[in-house]
Design a protein around this motif. Structure first.
Motif, short mmCIF file in Angstrom:
data_model
loop_
_atom_site.label_atom_id
_atom_site.label_comp_id
_atom_site.label_asym_id
_atom_site.label_seq_id
_atom_site.Cartn_x
_atom_site.Cartn_y
_atom_site.Cartn_z
N PHE A 1 0.83 -1.20 0.00
CA PHE A 1 0.00 0.00 0.00
C PHE A 1 0.86 1.24 0.00
O PHE A 1 2.06 1.21 0.26
CB PHE A 1 -0.93 0.01 1.22
N LYS A 2 0.18 2.35 -0.26
CA LYS A 2 0.82 3.67 -0.20
C LYS A 2 -0.15 4.61 0.49
O LYS A 2 -1.30 4.74 0.08
CB LYS A 2 1.15 4.17 -1.60
N ILE A 3 0.29 5.25 1.54
CA ILE A 3 -0.54 6.21 2.27
C ILE A 3 -0.54 7.53 1.50
O ILE A 3 0.50 7.99 1.04
CB ILE A 3 0.00 6.44 3.69
N ILE A 4 -1.71 8.11 1.36
CA ILE A 4 -1.86 9.41 0.70
C ILE A 4 -2.25 10.39 1.79
O ILE A 4 -3.37 10.37 2.27
CB ILE A 4 -2.91 9.34 -0.42
N ASP A 5 -1.30 11.21 2.21
CA ASP A 5 -1.55 12.09 3.35
C ASP A 5 -2.18 13.43 2.96
O ASP A 5 -2.48 14.24 3.81
CB ASP A 5 -0.27 12.32 4.15
N TYR A 6 -2.37 13.63 1.67
CA TYR A 6 -3.04 14.85 1.21
C TYR A 6 -3.85 14.49 -0.02
O TYR A 6 -3.32 13.77 -0.87
CB TYR A 6 -2.01 15.94 0.87
N PRO A 7 -5.06 14.85 -0.16
CA PRO A 7 -5.84 15.75 0.67
C PRO A 7 -6.38 15.06 1.92
O PRO A 7 -6.41 13.84 1.99
CB PRO A 7 -6.99 16.16 -0.25
N MET A 8 -6.80 15.86 2.88
CA MET A 8 -7.41 15.32 4.09
C MET A 8 -8.77 14.71 3.73
O MET A 8 -9.43 15.17 2.81
CB MET A 8 -7.56 16.40 5.14
N VAL A 9 -9.16 13.70 4.46
CA VAL A 9 -10.44 13.04 4.23
C VAL A 9 -11.55 13.85 4.90
O VAL A 9 -11.50 14.06 6.11
CB VAL A 9 -10.42 11.60 4.80
#
Length: 129
Positions: free
Chosen positions: A101-109
């Protein structure tokens, strides 16, 4: 005395090459897996742990196809924002192996956004990193 002919120096060079090769392979594998079939969903940071010798680690659960995966990631300086317990983040994961996996820290949820059971085919906010 030629330092390049010393066995200790050669050993160090071999170890550094192996470490660099391992890092390169892991990044290549993640990108390859994600490009050959991935989904997007929302995860919630359940726990944040601090270690004496490095960056903190965040743990979360990923549910996909009726299985729950207990996963984690290191919060390093590549993140665009602070990550805390309870935060909701977008994640892109492999459909073949959800542990890739890859975390997407932007945009906020957004608080009112709810992911479908098996995630989305593309990033719902339009920012596919």
């Amino acid at each position: 005395m030629n330092v390049f002919k010393e066995k200790g120096f050669q050993g160090i060079v071999i170890i550094l090459i192996l470490i660099a090769g391992t890092i390169f392979y892991k990044k290549w594998r993640i990108n390859s897996e994600l490009n050959n079939g991935s989904r997007f969903t929302i995860i919630k940071v359940e726990k944040k742990q601090y270690f004496d010798n490095g960056d903190p680690m965040a743990h979360f659960y990923l549910k996909y196809e009726n299985k729950t995966y207990d996963l984690g990631f290191t919060i390093d300086n590549s993140f665009n924002r602070e990550v805390n317990e309870g935060d909701r983040l977008f994640i892109r994961f492999s459909t073949k192996d959800p542990t890739v996996f890859k975390i997407i820290d932007y945009p906020m949820v957004p608080k009112n956004t709810i992911a479908p059971e098996n995630g989305w085919n593309s990033m719902p906010m339009g920012d596919d990193r």
